[in-house]
Design a protein around this motif. Structure first.
Motif, PDB file in Angstrom:
ATOM      1  N   THR A 112      45.316 -18.300  15.098  1.00 42.32           N
ATOM      2  CA  THR A 112      44.564 -18.365  13.663  1.00 42.32           C
ATOM      3  C   THR A 112      43.273 -18.039  14.263  1.00 42.32           C
ATOM      4  O   THR A 112      42.518 -17.427  13.381  1.00 42.32           O
ATOM      5  N   GLU A 116      41.510 -14.877  12.306  1.00 41.69           N
ATOM      6  CA  GLU A 116      40.587 -15.105  11.352  1.00 41.69           C
ATOM      7  C   GLU A 116      39.445 -14.013  11.815  1.00 41.69           C
ATOM      8  O   GLU A 116      38.601 -13.644  10.799  1.00 41.69           O
ATOM      9  N   GLU A 119      39.913 -10.376  10.520  1.00 40.40           N
ATOM     10  CA  GLU A 119      40.155 -10.346   9.302  1.00 40.40           C
ATOM     11  C   GLU A 119      39.231  -9.212   8.478  1.00 40.40           C
ATOM     12  O   GLU A 119      38.285  -9.253   8.815  1.00 40.40           O
TER      13      GLU A 119
END
Length: 338
Positions: A112, A116, A119
């Motif tokens: 994660t 992120e 992104e």
């Protein structure tokens, strides 16, 4: 007279239809990554490294270290065919953790974090795969971001652990695999790299379902060299690979975890297709090398297994003299080294 022939230039001649080695070397160069392509993908890699580092600092975490891995690091990468994507592996090595896994964040958590961080880096959303975060570029390539923490195995040896989304932290050491491969290159020469790249080109063109890592391991375990004859070296290596797979269809990783068989999940149908493809390649190589005296006739056969990137030979007899000629040297480097 025979003794005089054998002592010609101090080298034993190679009997037969003549050498296709020069054409194989030209094929190798045509297949290798171009300077422009390398610049493009490394620019994308470096941008991702900066983005991940900045996001980690912003969140109060240590900047990770990075390591280019896989075929690019081993210099066995080849240009993708039209419509295919190139795959560049960039290992993300997290810092600031002890060797005690109880202190590590969950594998899903670090996925994660990295997802992120990248992104909106491209117009495509990052893909969270089991073994990495994948960033897909419009320009027909993607960069995989596997995530690691350095720890200790049960024997107390320092080793990298990969964040596997479904299995947690698992032993995986791509740096050790690169070092293992480099050892074979150091011992046997650049021919090892070229054999791997020829087989990767065949795999891509014929759409054979076999991983590049498996090809690399099979070549190293079955390599046979005829000095200054890439054509014969490839034929002998393919023959040895077929023999080994017919005896036992396995391909174990040479580094931790050494009990991992890259063919463990391959179906019987796929195994048969791989062997069928390899036997067809052997048949075509044998025909081109040993049955055709005309260079163009020989390359017409080879283009059926390697595609049109394989150069078309001249409509003339193959050059026997070339069998004693090595790759062109520039200083101390092999011109045909990627």
């Amino acid at each position: 007279m025979l003794a005089e022939i054998l002592n010609f230039q101090g080298t034993s001649p190679i009997w037969g239809m003549g050498s296709l080695s020069k054409l194989f070397l030209d094929f190798h160069d045509e297949n290798s990554l171009t300077k422009t392509y390398k610049e493009k993908i490394t620019k994308g890699r470096d941008a991702l490294r900066n983005k991940i580092g900045n996001k980690f600092e912003e969140k109060g975490r240590k900047k990770p270290q990075h390591c280019t891995q896989g075929s690019y690091a081993m210099k066995t990468a080849i240009m993708p065919l039209d419509g295919d994507e190139f795959d560049l592996d960039n290992g993300v090595y997290l810092r600031g953790y002890s060797t005690d896994q109880d202190d590590w964040p969950a594998a899903q958590t670090v996925h994660t974090w990295v997802k992120e961080a990248v992104e909106k880096h491209t117009s495509n959303s990052p893909i969270d795969k089991n073994t990495c975060i994948r960033v897909v570029y419009e320009d027909k390539y993607h960069i995989d971001l596997p995530i690691y923490i350095m720890g200790e195995n049960s024997a107390g040896d320092s080793i990298a652990y990969l964040a596997h989304k479904s299995k947690g932290w698992i032993e995986s050491d791509p740096k050790a695999f690169t070092a293992w491969f480099q050892g074979y290159v150091n011992e046997n020469g650049q021919e090892i790299r070229r054999m791997v790249k020829y087989l990767k080109a065949w795999k891509d063109y014929k759409n054979i379902d076999i991983k590049g890592m498996a090809i690399t391991i099979l070549v190293c375990n079955n390599f046979s060299v005829t000095e200054k004859r890439d054509d014969l070296s490839l034929l002998d290596t393919v023959t040895n690979i077929i023999d080994s797979l017919e005896d036992s269809f396995h391909c174990y990783k040479p580094v931790t975890p050494t009990d991992e068989d890259l063919f463990a999940d391959v179906s019987e149908t796929s195994k048969n297709e791989i062997l069928k493809g390899l036997n067809n390649l052997k048949k075509k190589l044998d025909a081109a090398i040993n049955e055709k005296s005309n260079e163009k006739d020989a390359t017409d056969i080879l283009q059926k297994v390697f595609g049109e990137r394989f150069p078309t030979g001249e409509d003339a007899d193959k050059d026997i003299a070339e069998s004693t000629a090595g790759p062109i040297k520039l200083g101390n480097e092999d011109k045909h080294f990627a």
